[in-house]
Design a protein around this motif. Structure first.
Motif, PDB file in Angstrom:
ATOM      1  N   SER A 169       0.836  -1.198   0.000  1.00 19.80           N
ATOM      2  CA  SER A 169       0.000   0.000   0.000  1.00 19.80           C
ATOM      3  C   SER A 169       0.866   1.242   0.000  1.00 19.80           C
ATOM      4  O   SER A 169       1.960   1.266   0.551  1.00 19.80           O
ATOM      5  CB  SER A 169      -0.949   0.008   1.209  1.00 19.80           C
ATOM      6  OG  SER A 169      -0.245  -0.113   2.421  1.00 19.80           O
ATOM      7  N   ILE A 170       0.344   2.259  -0.660  1.00 15.56           N
ATOM      8  CA  ILE A 170       0.977   3.574  -0.707  1.00 15.56           C
ATOM      9  C   ILE A 170      -0.105   4.585  -0.357  1.00 15.56           C
ATOM     10  O   ILE A 170      -1.101   4.690  -1.066  1.00 15.56           O
ATOM     11  CB  ILE A 170       1.542   3.884  -2.107  1.00 15.56           C
ATOM     12  CG1 ILE A 170       2.577   2.830  -2.523  1.00 15.56           C
ATOM     13  CG2 ILE A 170       2.156   5.282  -2.144  1.00 15.56           C
ATOM     14  CD1 ILE A 170       3.034   2.958  -3.968  1.00 15.56           C
ATOM     15  N   ASN A 171       0.048   5.305   0.710  1.00 14.28           N
ATOM     16  CA  ASN A 171      -0.989   6.236   1.151  1.00 14.28           C
ATOM     17  C   ASN A 171      -0.953   7.542   0.367  1.00 14.28           C
ATOM     18  O   ASN A 171       0.102   8.177   0.266  1.00 14.28           O
ATOM     19  CB  ASN A 171      -0.849   6.539   2.641  1.00 14.28           C
ATOM     20  CG  ASN A 171      -1.326   5.385   3.506  1.00 14.28           C
ATOM     21  OD1 ASN A 171      -1.862   4.396   2.998  1.00 14.28           O
ATOM     22  ND2 ASN A 171      -1.133   5.503   4.799  1.00 14.28           N
ATOM     23  N   VAL A 172      -2.125   7.946  -0.157  1.00 14.52           N
ATOM     24  CA  VAL A 172      -2.207   9.267  -0.785  1.00 14.52           C
ATOM     25  C   VAL A 172      -2.331  10.359   0.274  1.00 14.52           C
ATOM     26  O   VAL A 172      -2.199  11.536  -0.020  1.00 14.52           O
ATOM     27  CB  VAL A 172      -3.396   9.356  -1.771  1.00 14.52           C
ATOM     28  CG1 VAL A 172      -3.218   8.393  -2.921  1.00 14.52           C
ATOM     29  CG2 VAL A 172      -4.728   9.121  -1.059  1.00 14.52           C
ATOM     30  N   GLU A 173      -2.622   9.939   1.499  1.00 14.85           N
ATOM     31  CA  GLU A 173      -2.663  10.806   2.677  1.00 14.85           C
ATOM     32  C   GLU A 173      -3.880  11.723   2.721  1.00 14.85           C
ATOM     33  O   GLU A 173      -4.704  11.632   3.623  1.00 14.85           O
ATOM     34  CB  GLU A 173      -1.382  11.650   2.801  1.00 14.85           C
ATOM     35  CG  GLU A 173      -0.097  10.841   2.804  1.00 14.85           C
ATOM     36  CD  GLU A 173       0.103  10.010   4.054  1.00 14.85           C
ATOM     37  OE1 GLU A 173      -0.750  10.046   4.950  1.00 14.85           O
ATOM     38  OE2 GLU A 173       1.121   9.300   4.138  1.00 14.85           O
ATOM     39  N   LEU A 174      -4.009  12.639   1.758  1.00 13.49           N
ATOM     40  CA  LEU A 174      -5.089  13.626   1.793  1.00 13.49           C
ATOM     41  C   LEU A 174      -5.807  13.671   0.443  1.00 13.49           C
ATOM     42  O   LEU A 174      -5.215  13.356  -0.598  1.00 13.49           O
ATOM     43  CB  LEU A 174      -4.531  15.004   2.143  1.00 13.49           C
ATOM     44  CG  LEU A 174      -3.997  15.135   3.582  1.00 13.49           C
ATOM     45  CD1 LEU A 174      -3.129  16.376   3.716  1.00 13.49           C
ATOM     46  CD2 LEU A 174      -5.138  15.183   4.591  1.00 13.49           C
ATOM     47  N   PRO A 175      -7.087  14.063   0.442  1.00 13.30           N
ATOM     48  CA  PRO A 175      -7.874  13.998  -0.794  1.00 13.30           C
ATOM     49  C   PRO A 175      -7.465  14.987  -1.875  1.00 13.30           C
ATOM     50  O   PRO A 175      -7.720  14.741  -3.053  1.00 13.30           O
ATOM     51  CB  PRO A 175      -9.308  14.283  -0.315  1.00 13.30           C
ATOM     52  CG  PRO A 175      -9.291  14.082   1.163  1.00 13.30           C
ATOM     53  CD  PRO A 175      -7.904  14.425   1.604  1.00 13.30           C
ATOM     54  N   THR A 176      -6.878  16.104  -1.504  1.00 18.15           N
ATOM     55  CA  THR A 176      -6.575  17.135  -2.494  1.00 18.15           C
ATOM     56  C   THR A 176      -5.081  17.448  -2.535  1.00 18.15           C
ATOM     57  O   THR A 176      -4.380  17.310  -1.524  1.00 18.15           O
ATOM     58  CB  THR A 176      -7.342  18.436  -2.193  1.00 18.15           C
ATOM     59  OG1 THR A 176      -6.884  18.974  -0.939  1.00 18.15           O
ATOM     60  CG2 THR A 176      -8.847  18.178  -2.122  1.00 18.15           C
ATOM     61  N   VAL A 177      -4.624  17.867  -3.691  1.00 22.27           N
ATOM     62  CA  VAL A 177      -3.226  18.254  -3.845  1.00 22.27           C
ATOM     63  C   VAL A 177      -2.905  19.470  -2.976  1.00 22.27           C
ATOM     64  O   VAL A 177      -1.840  19.549  -2.349  1.00 22.27           O
ATOM     65  CB  VAL A 177      -2.918  18.553  -5.328  1.00 22.27           C
ATOM     66  CG1 VAL A 177      -1.505  19.106  -5.484  1.00 22.27           C
ATOM     67  CG2 VAL A 177      -3.093  17.300  -6.178  1.00 22.27           C
ATOM     68  N   SER A 178      -3.834  20.407  -2.920  1.00 15.74           N
ATOM     69  CA  SER A 178      -3.604  21.605  -2.101  1.00 15.74           C
ATOM     70  C   SER A 178      -3.489  21.253  -0.622  1.00 15.74           C
ATOM     71  O   SER A 178      -2.663  21.818   0.100  1.00 15.74           O
ATOM     72  CB  SER A 178      -4.738  22.613  -2.320  1.00 15.74           C
ATOM     73  OG  SER A 178      -5.989  22.052  -1.948  1.00 15.74           O
ATOM     74  N   GLY A 179      -4.324  20.308  -0.169  1.00 15.46           N
ATOM     75  CA  GLY A 179      -4.253  19.879   1.225  1.00 15.46           C
ATOM     76  C   GLY A 179      -2.933  19.211   1.543  1.00 15.46           C
ATOM     77  O   GLY A 179      -2.323  19.452   2.600  1.00 15.46           O
ATOM     78  N   LEU A 180      -2.451  18.369   0.624  1.00 17.97           N
ATOM     79  CA  LEU A 180      -1.176  17.694   0.844  1.00 17.97           C
ATOM     80  C   LEU A 180      -0.037  18.703   0.849  1.00 17.97           C
ATOM     81  O   LEU A 180       0.876  18.626   1.692  1.00 17.97           O
ATOM     82  CB  LEU A 180      -0.956  16.644  -0.252  1.00 17.97           C
ATOM     83  CG  LEU A 180       0.264  15.749  -0.077  1.00 17.97           C
ATOM     84  CD1 LEU A 180       0.065  14.810   1.104  1.00 17.97           C
ATOM     85  CD2 LEU A 180       0.525  14.930  -1.342  1.00 17.97           C
ATOM     86  N   SER A 181      -0.067  19.681  -0.043  1.00 18.21           N
ATOM     87  CA  SER A 181       0.989  20.684  -0.103  1.00 18.21           C
ATOM     88  C   SER A 181       1.045  21.525   1.165  1.00 18.21           C
ATOM     89  O   SER A 181       2.128  21.912   1.623  1.00 18.21           O
ATOM     90  CB  SER A 181       0.773  21.604  -1.315  1.00 18.21           C
ATOM     91  OG  SER A 181       0.811  20.870  -2.511  1.00 18.21           O
ATOM     92  N   VAL A 241     -15.065  11.323  -2.422  1.00 19.79           N
ATOM     93  CA  VAL A 241     -15.626  10.208  -3.197  1.00 19.79           C
ATOM     94  C   VAL A 241     -15.112  10.248  -4.639  1.00 19.79           C
ATOM     95  O   VAL A 241     -14.776   9.210  -5.224  1.00 19.79           O
ATOM     96  CB  VAL A 241     -17.162  10.263  -3.155  1.00 19.79           C
ATOM     97  CG1 VAL A 241     -17.781   9.344  -4.197  1.00 19.79           C
ATOM     98  CG2 VAL A 241     -17.669   9.892  -1.759  1.00 19.79           C
ATOM     99  N   THR A 242     -15.053  11.439  -5.225  1.00 19.82           N
ATOM    100  CA  THR A 242     -14.553  11.581  -6.592  1.00 19.82           C
ATOM    101  C   THR A 242     -13.086  11.172  -6.680  1.00 19.82           C
ATOM    102  O   THR A 242     -12.661  10.492  -7.625  1.00 19.82           O
ATOM    103  CB  THR A 242     -14.728  13.027  -7.080  1.00 19.82           C
ATOM    104  OG1 THR A 242     -16.116  13.383  -7.011  1.00 19.82           O
ATOM    105  CG2 THR A 242     -14.233  13.196  -8.499  1.00 19.82           C
ATOM    106  N   LYS A 243     -12.295  11.577  -5.680  1.00 18.47           N
ATOM    107  CA  LYS A 243     -10.887  11.188  -5.628  1.00 18.47           C
ATOM    108  C   LYS A 243     -10.749   9.674  -5.542  1.00 18.47           C
ATOM    109  O   LYS A 243      -9.948   9.062  -6.264  1.00 18.47           O
ATOM    110  CB  LYS A 243     -10.217  11.846  -4.422  1.00 18.47           C
ATOM    111  CG  LYS A 243      -8.780  11.425  -4.172  1.00 18.47           C
ATOM    112  CD  LYS A 243      -7.818  12.057  -5.136  1.00 18.47           C
ATOM    113  CE  LYS A 243      -6.381  11.794  -4.722  1.00 18.47           C
ATOM    114  NZ  LYS A 243      -5.417  12.467  -5.599  1.00 18.47           N
ATOM    115  N   ALA A 244     -11.534   9.046  -4.666  1.00 16.89           N
ATOM    116  CA  ALA A 244     -11.466   7.592  -4.490  1.00 16.89           C
ATOM    117  C   ALA A 244     -11.814   6.864  -5.777  1.00 16.89           C
ATOM    118  O   ALA A 244     -11.143   5.900  -6.170  1.00 16.89           O
ATOM    119  CB  ALA A 244     -12.397   7.160  -3.362  1.00 16.89           C
TER     120      ALA A 244
END
Length: 415
Positions: A169-181, A241-244
């Protein structure tokens, strides 16, 4: 880092691993010992269980971190570099010995191993792979192994992990790119998705090789999964949901796990002060189930949300969708297609399959449907059957109180 005995390390590193929700053992089978007699471990037995496979089997896993020390400083992570927590680190041999010891006592059937980043992504990945290698090659362990891989690690190391592990598994961590940044500036969404894409290619190559050559080694036979943290950033449920849905489609994931953000000690000021309702996490899992097994598109799940893009907490998304599309009900159980029956609140996949099978031989009454479901009461407004037509019209404003769960039931679930 002070010297700790194995028991003290286990207490710290098992507790630190609880924040990773992507721990399940569905989708695998007993590993062949390649002609060798014996071998230790099984993915098919039963024990003191903590995870559930799709067929209902309970699977017990030793779920730990190799270390909770980390060179990254992600705001939402309790193990971040600046966090004021007691640190611990297992050696490779300690993890191997613990896994075998727990298995021999019938406490577990497999291992879930993750880690903070120590020294470098490559060094950490090497340690994780070595644990799996020793279990498989030195001790002939045939139980389940799930390794959390590191996106920045050398692809050759990730490939080696797939030869020993059942799932990666590789975690995407957060749903949005802005949130991850904003919350994990040292991590990169393109690098994470690039690693997931590469892993998908390796899994598909492994499956193709197994079809052509029986001697080809298995590569992550239980596939890959990921996790998203819910409530740490401003992403709404429709975005999640859209990200998933996109992750399932692009990377062939077996599961997307949702983990409600939990406030941590000495939390960063950019994080929420309170965790989101656990019911929100539950509704996201229900939505995920609708997309995977009921044929709902992410747009249909989004249609069940309110104007702010959030799923309702008081009713499940399938019922919320049905109440917004009352013109499609009631459905005749004796003629409606499978896709339409799957959208009836309260009808599961098994019940729908039972209806389709039974109606080939005779016309069904409402009593026949009742035998296939747990409760028929809330189905009645949505169905027509022989001798039954609901007197509740699809556009009546008081339909929701008749089918929505009682407040006491919601409070019991939350408790």
């Amino acid at each position: 880092m002070s010297r700790l005995d194995t028991r003290a390390k286990l207490s710290i590193l098992a507790d630190a691993a609880k924040y990773d929700a992507s721990c399940a053992s569905s989708g695998t089978s007993k590993r062949d010992s390649s002609g060798k007699k014996g071998g230790l471990g099984s993915t098919e037995g039963s024990g003191i269980c903590h995870s559930y496979a799709p067929d209902g089997r309970c699977i017990s896993l030793l779920k730990i971190l190799l270390t909770n020390a980390c060179v990254f400083d992600c705001h939402y992570c309790i193990n971040r570099k600046s966090s004021n927590v007691q640190r611990a680190r297992f050696t490779v041999e300690e993890v191997v010995d613990l896994t075998l010891s727990f298995y021999r006592r019938n406490y577990i059937e497999g291992l879930f191993l993750s880690s903070g980043i120590i020294r470098s992504p490559d060094y950490t990945m090497e340690q994780l792979v070595e644990v799996a290698r020793q279990l498989r090659e030195v001790h002939q362990f045939r139980g389940y192994i799930h390794l959390k891989t590191i996106p920045d690690a050398d692809p050759d190391l990730v490939h080696a992990a797939g030869l020993y592990a059942d799932r990666l598994s590789i975690n995407v961590e957060l749903p949005t790119v802005s949130g991850l940044s904003r919350l994990a500036p040292e991590k990169s969404a393109p690098r994470i998705e690039g690693a997931m894409r590469h892993l998908r290619g390796s899994i598909e190559d492994g499956h193709d090789a197994r079809k052509r050559y029986k001697s080809a080694p298995k590569f992550a036979p239980a596939g890959q999964s990921t996790q998203m943290i819910v409530g740490a950033d401003s992403a709404n449920d429709t975005e999640i949901v859209t990200k998933a849905s996109g992750l399932y489609g692009r990377f062939g994931l077996r599961r997307v796990y949702y983990s409600a953000f939990s406030p941590i000690p000495d939390a960063s000021s950019v994080l929420p002060l309170q965790r989101p309702p656990l019911m929100r996490e539950h509704r996201l899992y229900q939505s995920d189930w609708l997309m995977r097994f009921y044929g709902y598109s992410p747009q249909e799940v989004g249609a069940a949300a309110d104007t702010s893009g959030m799923l309702r907490l008081d009713i499940d998304p399938k019922l919320a969708w049905a109440l917004k599309h009352r013109d499609r009900f009631p459905l005749d159980v004796n003629s409606a297609p499978r896709e339409a029956l799957l959208r009836v609140p309260g009808l599961g996949v098994k019940a729908v399959n039972g209806i389709l099978s039974a109606r080939r031989w005779r016309r069904l009454r409402i009593e026949d449907v009742a035998r296939l479901t747990v409760s028929i009461a809330k189905l009645r407004p949505f169905l027509i059957a022989d001798g039954w037509k609901p007197n509740v019209l699809s556009d009546r404003a008081d339909l929701e109180p008749l089918v929505a769960p009682k407040r006491e039931q919601l409070e019991l679930f939350a408790a």
